[in-house]
Motif scaffolding. Sequence first.
Motif, short mmCIF file in Angstrom:
data_model
loop_
_atom_site.label_atom_id
_atom_site.label_comp_id
_atom_site.label_asym_id
_atom_site.label_seq_id
_atom_site.Cartn_x
_atom_site.Cartn_y
_atom_site.Cartn_z
N GLY A 76 0.81 -1.22 0.00
CA GLY A 76 0.00 0.00 0.00
C GLY A 76 0.85 1.27 0.00
O GLY A 76 0.71 2.12 -0.89
N PRO A 77 1.74 1.44 0.99
CA PRO A 77 2.61 2.62 0.99
C PRO A 77 3.51 2.70 -0.23
O PRO A 77 3.80 3.80 -0.72
CB PRO A 77 3.45 2.41 2.26
CG PRO A 77 2.56 1.64 3.17
CD PRO A 77 1.83 0.69 2.26
N VAL A 78 3.97 1.56 -0.75
CA VAL A 78 4.80 1.60 -1.96
C VAL A 78 3.98 2.08 -3.14
O VAL A 78 4.47 2.85 -3.98
CB VAL A 78 5.40 0.19 -2.26
CG1 VAL A 78 6.01 0.15 -3.66
CG2 VAL A 78 6.45 -0.17 -1.23
N GLY A 139 8.61 7.62 3.91
CA GLY A 139 9.60 8.68 4.06
C GLY A 139 10.09 9.21 2.73
O GLY A 139 10.22 10.43 2.55
N LEU A 140 10.36 8.31 1.79
CA LEU A 140 10.85 8.72 0.47
C LEU A 140 9.83 9.60 -0.24
O LEU A 140 10.18 10.63 -0.83
CB LEU A 140 11.16 7.48 -0.36
CG LEU A 140 11.65 7.72 -1.80
CD1 LEU A 140 12.97 8.47 -1.78
CD2 LEU A 140 11.81 6.40 -2.54
N ALA A 141 8.56 9.20 -0.17
CA ALA A 141 7.50 9.97 -0.83
C ALA A 141 7.37 11.36 -0.20
O ALA A 141 7.21 12.36 -0.91
CB ALA A 141 6.18 9.22 -0.74
N VAL A 143 9.72 13.08 1.50
CA VAL A 143 10.91 13.88 1.19
C VAL A 143 10.87 14.36 -0.25
O VAL A 143 11.15 15.53 -0.54
CB VAL A 143 12.19 13.05 1.46
CG1 VAL A 143 13.42 13.77 0.91
CG2 VAL A 143 12.35 12.79 2.95
N PHE A 144 10.53 13.48 -1.18
CA PHE A 144 10.54 13.83 -2.60
C PHE A 144 9.52 14.91 -2.93
O PHE A 144 9.79 15.80 -3.74
CB PHE A 144 10.27 12.57 -3.44
CG PHE A 144 10.56 12.75 -4.90
CD1 PHE A 144 11.84 12.59 -5.40
CD2 PHE A 144 9.55 13.11 -5.79
CE1 PHE A 144 12.12 12.77 -6.74
CE2 PHE A 144 9.81 13.29 -7.14
CZ PHE A 144 11.10 13.11 -7.62
N THR A 145 8.35 14.84 -2.30
CA THR A 145 7.28 15.80 -2.60
C THR A 145 7.24 16.96 -1.61
O THR A 145 6.33 17.80 -1.69
CB THR A 145 5.90 15.11 -2.59
OG1 THR A 145 5.66 14.58 -1.27
CG2 THR A 145 5.86 13.98 -3.59
N LYS A 146 8.21 16.97 -0.66
CA LYS A 146 8.24 18.01 0.38
C LYS A 146 6.95 18.00 1.19
O LYS A 146 6.38 19.06 1.51
CB LYS A 146 8.51 19.39 -0.23
CG LYS A 146 9.82 19.46 -1.00
CD LYS A 146 10.01 20.83 -1.64
CE LYS A 146 11.35 20.92 -2.35
NZ LYS A 146 11.46 19.99 -3.49
N THR A 147 6.45 16.80 1.47
CA THR A 147 5.22 16.53 2.25
C THR A 147 3.96 17.12 1.63
O THR A 147 2.95 17.30 2.30
CB THR A 147 5.36 17.02 3.72
OG1 THR A 147 5.42 18.44 3.73
CG2 THR A 147 6.58 16.41 4.39
N GLN A 148 4.02 17.43 0.35
CA GLN A 148 2.84 18.00 -0.32
C GLN A 148 2.05 16.90 -1.02
O GLN A 148 2.61 15.91 -1.50
CB GLN A 148 3.29 19.03 -1.37
CG GLN A 148 4.05 20.21 -0.81
CD GLN A 148 4.57 21.13 -1.90
OE1 GLN A 148 4.24 20.95 -3.07
NE2 GLN A 148 5.39 22.10 -1.53
#
Length: 324
Positions: A76-78, A139-141, A143-148
């Motif tokens: 799910g998270p992936v 975490g990767l998602a 960081v990559f999207t700046k939590t947006q």
Amino acid sequence: MEKIKQNPFVKKVGFNRIVLCFVLILMYGLFCVLTQGKFAGMQRILSALNYAYFLGFLSLGVTFVIATGGIDFSIGPVMFCCALVSGYSLTAHGVPMGAAIVISIFVGLAFGLFNGYLVAYWSVPSFITSMASMNIAKGLASVFTKTQSVSWPQATAEGGWYRSLIKVGDIPVGLFIFLAVAIVCAIILNKTKIGRYILSLGSNKEAVRLSGVDVKKWEMISYIICGLLVGIGAIFYVAAYTTVQPGYGDQYNNEAIAGCVMGGTSMAGGLASISGTVIGVFIIALLQEGILALGFTKDYQLIITGVIVIAAVFSDVVARRRKN
């Protein structure tokens, strides 16, 4: 009951699949009665199918992993990580839609390779590996999207053609794509060397190893297949719901696992059914839509899904004890 199971037609189709089809039809009729006919209609069916597409790809993928005797709680998270990374590349960096879809599939493959390598070659328990991957994906998602949150293009916007993957007018294109992929998965699992070795690993991994088979390679391949299907599932999720938020996706793990276990895949490994998984996914999707139609919150679906998982695993345990 034994006479029914020994019927040639029942033996060919599968008693479990017939029961699941009956449950699916019964559920639909029950929801139609309880909502005084409001549940009947094409819109409700299309809404349930939208849910079934992405959940179906997750279930198909985890079926291969469970068939080896492993488990993957990171799907799910992936899936959300795939959708967020590819979507942010599309909206913030101007990546073309076709490339964004490839990125989504690549991210899923990368996680599948990572999980498979740790489980197969480093002998890390699949439960621990999937828990770690779940946190890494979140975490990767973020960081990559700046939590947006990321909103993919609407159907009328540039690049909005991807939404035709699930529906063109009232034609459920996604259903045909999903069923086609399910047929391919069934062929791989039941008619190819990959499938035979994957099922053999779940039955008796040590015996397969002693017979000279490279068990590590085939075990890793099951996770790679799962990652590939999760990456595809991410595209179907955004095609149905458009917006994705970081930190989510856990709720779909149990639903995907429930779909494949309900369909006849044994949690102990060695036994799997792609057609059963497909029917199980439709039951979960219809259940989700029916609960919402009755005015209940999604929390009730989580409770019912948990009960379904326990019941399915318990019935599998009882069946194995009888065989032994």
